[in-house]
Design an enzyme around this catalytic site. Structure first.
Site, PDB file in Angstrom:
ATOM      1  N   GLY A 191      10.405 -65.783  -2.410  1.00 53.76           N
ATOM      2  CA  GLY A 191      11.671 -64.991  -2.031  1.00 53.76           C
ATOM      3  C   GLY A 191      12.758 -65.632  -0.971  1.00 53.76           C
ATOM      4  O   GLY A 191      13.263 -65.101  -0.292  1.00 53.76           O
ATOM      5  N   ASN A 232      15.598 -66.996  -2.064  1.00 47.86           N
ATOM      6  CA  ASN A 232      16.728 -66.160  -2.660  1.00 47.86           C
ATOM      7  C   ASN A 232      16.876 -64.831  -1.748  1.00 47.86           C
ATOM      8  O   ASN A 232      18.213 -64.650  -1.391  1.00 47.86           O
ATOM      9  CB  ASN A 232      17.056 -66.180  -4.155  1.00 47.86           C
ATOM     10  CG  ASN A 232      17.388 -67.344  -4.729  1.00 47.86           C
ATOM     11  OD1 ASN A 232      18.612 -67.638  -4.643  1.00 47.86           O
ATOM     12  ND2 ASN A 232      16.732 -68.098  -5.163  1.00 47.86           N
ATOM     13  N   LEU A 247       9.228 -58.270 -17.228  1.00 43.72           N
ATOM     14  CA  LEU A 247      10.379 -57.512 -18.095  1.00 43.72           C
ATOM     15  C   LEU A 247      10.825 -56.350 -17.319  1.00 43.72           C
ATOM     16  O   LEU A 247       9.874 -55.400 -16.877  1.00 43.72           O
ATOM     17  CB  LEU A 247       9.777 -57.384 -19.304  1.00 43.72           C
ATOM     18  CG  LEU A 247      10.896 -56.804 -20.204  1.00 43.72           C
ATOM     19  CD1 LEU A 247      11.834 -58.085 -20.579  1.00 43.72           C
ATOM     20  CD2 LEU A 247      10.156 -56.341 -21.706  1.00 43.72           C
ATOM     21  N   HIS A 270      18.795 -66.832 -13.332  1.00 42.61           N
ATOM     22  CA  HIS A 270      18.115 -67.798 -14.105  1.00 42.61           C
ATOM     23  C   HIS A 270      18.322 -69.205 -13.774  1.00 42.61           C
ATOM     24  O   HIS A 270      19.589 -69.408 -13.613  1.00 42.61           O
ATOM     25  CB  HIS A 270      18.325 -67.404 -15.527  1.00 42.61           C
ATOM     26  CG  HIS A 270      17.281 -68.147 -16.600  1.00 42.61           C
ATOM     27  ND1 HIS A 270      16.170 -67.922 -16.581  1.00 42.61           N
ATOM     28  CD2 HIS A 270      17.631 -69.350 -17.015  1.00 42.61           C
ATOM     29  CE1 HIS A 270      15.451 -68.615 -17.285  1.00 42.61           C
ATOM     30  NE2 HIS A 270      16.196 -69.657 -17.605  1.00 42.61           N
TER      31      HIS A 270
HETATM   32  C1  GRF Z   1      14.501 -69.221  -8.667  1.00 46.74           C
HETATM   33  O1  GRF Z   1      14.904 -70.592  -8.944  1.00 46.74           O
HETATM   34  C2  GRF Z   1      15.071 -68.081  -9.487  1.00 46.74           C
HETATM   35  O2  GRF Z   1      16.153 -68.606 -10.180  1.00 46.74           O
HETATM   36  C3  GRF Z   1      14.288 -68.135 -10.408  1.00 46.74           C
HETATM   37  O3  GRF Z   1      12.700 -67.973  -9.747  1.00 46.74           O
HETATM   38  C4  GRF Z   1      13.066 -68.772  -8.597  1.00 46.74           C
HETATM   39  C5  GRF Z   1      12.873 -67.879  -7.331  1.00 46.74           C
HETATM   40  O4  GRF Z   1      12.762 -68.704  -6.142  1.00 46.74           O
HETATM   41  N1  GRF Z   1      14.237 -66.965 -11.474  1.00 46.74           N
HETATM   42  P1  GRF Z   1      12.692 -67.775  -4.696  1.00 46.74           P
HETATM   43  O5  GRF Z   1      11.559 -66.879  -4.868  1.00 46.74           O
HETATM   44  O6  GRF Z   1      13.901 -67.329  -4.594  1.00 46.74           O
HETATM   45  O7  GRF Z   1      12.345 -68.854  -3.783  1.00 46.74           O
END
Ligand code: GRF
Length: 187
Positions: free
Chosen positions: A12, A14, A86, A103
């Protein structure tokens, strides 16, 4: 007030970065988090940031519970940030163009089922790619197939491990994901 639903399956970072970004703006915005793994790191982050967070196991995405939650919540935007299931087709139908995903590669390359997290970066490394990057796109009924909103590239010729690639990709994610969310919500 704009309402944003953030979905994650793991760490998490992001999610945290998006919430922190908006804390530095004057936008009227609120967040809730949903994760499909009970021990996902995102719960710890949400707690620290005082953001409501809910655990929805896979079964509740399949039996309509999640769809009902979204209908009640009426989000302005649903953001998939490291969400690995999904996404349910009924919610896609109810909220067209209000669901986005990030992605960690340049789609359509290195996308589709099974292409997530380290699998992506390992494959990029194995193919000796000179560039990788991020793709932010709308979500439809298929993995990684919705309309692309933004792609950003980074040079990885000097990277010798998947971890190094992951770090460069994360830098792009942290920089661009909040800005795209802001643009979609506030223009
Ligand atoms: C990120 O690299 C995102 O692009 C991918 O999964 C990862 C998630 O990382 N889909 P985080 O959980 O946000 O640290």
């Amino acid at each position: 007030m704009k309402k944003v639903l953030l979905l994650a399956s793991g760490s998490g970072s992001n999610v945290e970065n998006i919430i922190n970004y908006f804390a530095t703006t004057s936008h009227d915005i609120s967040f809730e988090v949903i994760a499909n793994k009970k021990d996902a790191g995102v719960f710890e982050r949400a707690k620290r940031l005082q953001i409501p967070a809910h655990y929805y196991p896979k079964s509740r995405f399949e039996n309509g519970d999640f769809a009902q939650f979204v209908k009640n919540f009426q989000p302005d935007l649903i953001v998939l940030a490291g969400f690995l299931l999904l996404f349910p087709a009924d919610v896609v139908k109810d909220f067209p163009n209000k669901i986005i995903n990030i992605h960690p590669a340049l789609l359509p390359n290195y996308g589709g089922k099974g292409m997530y997290g380290h699998h992506v970066h390992e494959a990029v490394l194995a193919n000796k790619e000179a560039f990788t990057g991020i793709t932010i796109h709308y979500v439809n009924e298929q993995y990684d197939k919705g309309e692309i909103i933004l792609q950003e590239k980074t040079n990885i010729e000097n990277c010798t491990t998947a971890d190094e690639i992951a770090q460069k990709v994360h830098e792009l994610e942290y920089k661009f994901f909040p800005i795209v969310v802001e643009k979609l919500l506030f223009g």
